[in-house]
Design an enzyme around this catalytic site. Structure first.
Site, short mmCIF file in Angstrom:
data_model
loop_
_atom_site.label_atom_id
_atom_site.label_comp_id
_atom_site.label_asym_id
_atom_site.label_seq_id
_atom_site.Cartn_x
_atom_site.Cartn_y
_atom_site.Cartn_z
N CYS A 65 8.10 4.03 0.46
CA CYS A 65 7.91 3.75 -0.97
C CYS A 65 8.58 4.79 -1.84
O CYS A 65 8.94 4.53 -2.98
CB CYS A 65 6.42 3.66 -1.29
SG CYS A 65 5.47 5.07 -0.70
N GLU B 33 12.49 -2.84 -5.76
CA GLU B 33 12.29 -2.12 -4.49
C GLU B 33 12.75 -2.99 -3.33
O GLU B 33 12.23 -4.08 -3.12
CB GLU B 33 10.83 -1.74 -4.32
CG GLU B 33 10.57 -0.92 -3.08
CD GLU B 33 9.11 -0.52 -2.93
OE1 GLU B 33 8.85 0.66 -2.62
OE2 GLU B 33 8.23 -1.38 -3.14
N LYS C 185 -8.51 -1.97 7.08
CA LYS C 185 -7.66 -3.07 7.56
C LYS C 185 -6.24 -2.55 7.77
O LYS C 185 -5.53 -2.25 6.82
CB LYS C 185 -7.61 -4.23 6.58
CG LYS C 185 -6.90 -5.47 7.19
CD LYS C 185 -6.43 -6.46 6.14
CE LYS C 185 -5.02 -6.19 5.68
NZ LYS C 185 -3.99 -6.40 6.75
#
Length: 500
Positions: A303, A400, A193
């Site tokens: 990230c 984050e 996906k």
């Protein structure tokens, strides 16, 4: 029948036409989603619709699982020798190379990253990953184990079966390759996906798997939302593994789903709040250049971004001045302009999230040293932003942000910076700048992070494992280590005549 997406690129850096189906890809064919829905793909430079892609559903996941299981049982897995799997992966890498500029243009179009960076970083890394795992396909092997003179024992490393893979929008093609490479090399069939924000390169990749000769059902790609397709993959009783890259919040849900269903294998590559440590004995110009790359590359949407920048008090003022001037020189603008370094953030949602963090920093009393505002009048552009005078408990220090926002923090000595660097729930990556190799290695050993870069940042290679400590994930991407997450070890005991 699904629509065909055709786009003519006429830009300073790339001229060409891209054309492929916008359907979901199951059992070697593109088709409409079972409910006939569509998802708008937005151009982040102006907020306008580029095209629509078919929307998959849980019912489509069921169909894909059936196709993938059939392929695993008949034409893939142990039914297809490793050298044959390797030949197909290598052929796929060659086709990707032929379409490299087109891939880069598509990523600039729906992601907003600059064509130049996409071409020399993302696309090359993606091709390299597929080629690397092509070489591994016939080298996955077990061991013989000594027990007694009356027995022989050995192990085999066998594919798991049908695996689900859910990837993010920040490095679309690279994440596809990181996931498909080891899974296919090990003999698994895949249902992937892509992000609903950036599906275009995934659809072109699906087309190339057909051209490469992969049997129907081996690779399936379903556009859709996390709440439907992602949820269905995570909860499916016949999916033997889910590999997820994304936020820690969603990673928890994927892990929970596995625990409540068939205890499927799970690997997670999650968030980060990486420390970038600038010691007083560093090459300061080198440190500045890499620090800019560490936080502002890919518009901060990485990230592993070095978003917490710790600078020794002896060089703090000098470093901050040079860092500021270098940041000011970054060109923001059209992803297809040859001199652009930073394009827009990927979506309105991500733009709003980043701006809310910037507002949070201001409200908490941090100093906006540079930036802190939108750039331009349309699209999702944000100025590269530097905060100073922060406190450890501020959200901009702890959470984050996933955008072009860094905090610069002063430290006193080695013990002080290690304490601050490890004061986070994350542990994905870190960077150290020093000319003293002993200091570098000792600091690396004390940092709780899955990767440490010394005198560089954001360096990723197919051969080197990547993953995190703490809440930054479970397992590793890349290298030989990734293959461990796509195989199950079987022990075989052979009796040579020993009686009970």
């Amino acid at each position: 029948m699904p629509q065909t997406f055709t786009y003519v690129f006429d830009t300073p850096v790339y001229k060409g036409t891209s054309s492929f189906s916008t359907g979901i890809f199951i059992n070697g064919k593109f088709q409409d989603g079972s409910e006939g829905g569509y998802i708008d793909v937005i151009n982040p430079t102006n907020g306008k619709v580029i095209t629509k892609v078919s929307e998959g559903t849980a019912k489509d996941v069921d169909v894909a699982v059936e196709a993938a299981q059939k392929a695993f049982d008949t034409v893939w897995g142990l039914n297809c020798p490793g050298f044959e799997r390797g030949k197909l992966l290598y052929k796929l890498s060659e086709l990707m190379t032929a379409h490299a500029d087109e891939f880069a243009a598509l990523e600039a179009l729906d992601n907003g990253k600059t064509f130049g960076w996409a071409r020399k970083a993302d696309i090359e890394a993606a091709i390299g990953s597929i080629r690397y795992y092509a070489g591994w396909a016939d080298k996955i092997q077990g061991n013989t184990i000594e027990t007694t003179k009356d027995k022989i024992a050995y192990t085999t490393h066998e594919p798991l079966g049908v695996v689900g893979q859910i990837i993010p929008w920040n490095f679309p093609l690279m994440m596809i390759s990181w996931k498909l490479g080891p899974a296919l090399a090990a003999g698994n069939t895949v249902i992937l996906k892509p992000s609903e924000f950036t599906p275009l390169t995934a659809l072109l990749m699906a087309q190339l798997t057909v051209e490469a000769g992969f049997p129907p059902g081996v690779v399936n790609i379903i556009n859709g939302y996390g709440t439907t397709v992602g949820h269905a993959l995570s909860h499916h009783m016949h999916v033997e593994k889910v590999a997820f890259t994304g936020s820690t919040l969603i990673g928890r849900k994927v892990l929970e789903a596995a625990s409540k269903t068939n205890l499927k294998d799970v690997s997670l590559e999650l968030g980060g709040k990486s420390p970038n440590i600038i010691f007083d004995d560093c090459d300061i110009e080198q440190a500045v250049n890499w620090t800019v790359h560490g936080i502002f590359w890919n518009h901060g949407q990485a990230c592993c971004a070095g978003s917490r920048i710790f600078v020794h008090e002896k060089i703090y003022d000098d470093f901050l001045h040079r860092f500021t001037e270098k940041t000011k020189s970054l060109k923001i603008g059209d992803p297809f302009a040859a001199d652009s370094y930073q394009g827009p953030q990927v979506s309105q949602q991500q733009y709003d999230r980043i701006m809310s963090y910037i507002d949070s920093g201001k409200e908490a009393g941090a100093t906006v040293h540079l930036g802190g505002s939108r750039w331009g009048n349309e699209g999702y552009f944000i100025e590269p932003t530097i905060f100073t005078e922060t406190k450890p408990d501020m959200r901009i220090v702890q959470e984050e942000i996933f955008g072009p926002v860094g905090v610069v923090i002063k430290f006193h000595d080695d013990d002080d910076v290690i304490r601050q660097a490890n004061d986070t729930v994350y542990g994905l990556a870190s960077a150290i700048f020093t000319k003293n190799i002993d200091r570098a290695l000792k600091t690396s050993q004390r940092l709780r992070a899955g990767t440490t870069w010394i005198n560089c940042a954001n360096q990723l290679h197919a051969q080197i494992p990547f993953g995190g400590f703490k809440q930054s994930g479970i397992g590793r991407e890349l290298g030989e280590y990734a293959l461990q997450h796509y195989t199950a070890v079987k022990a075989v005991h052979i009796n040579l005549g020993h009686e009970i």
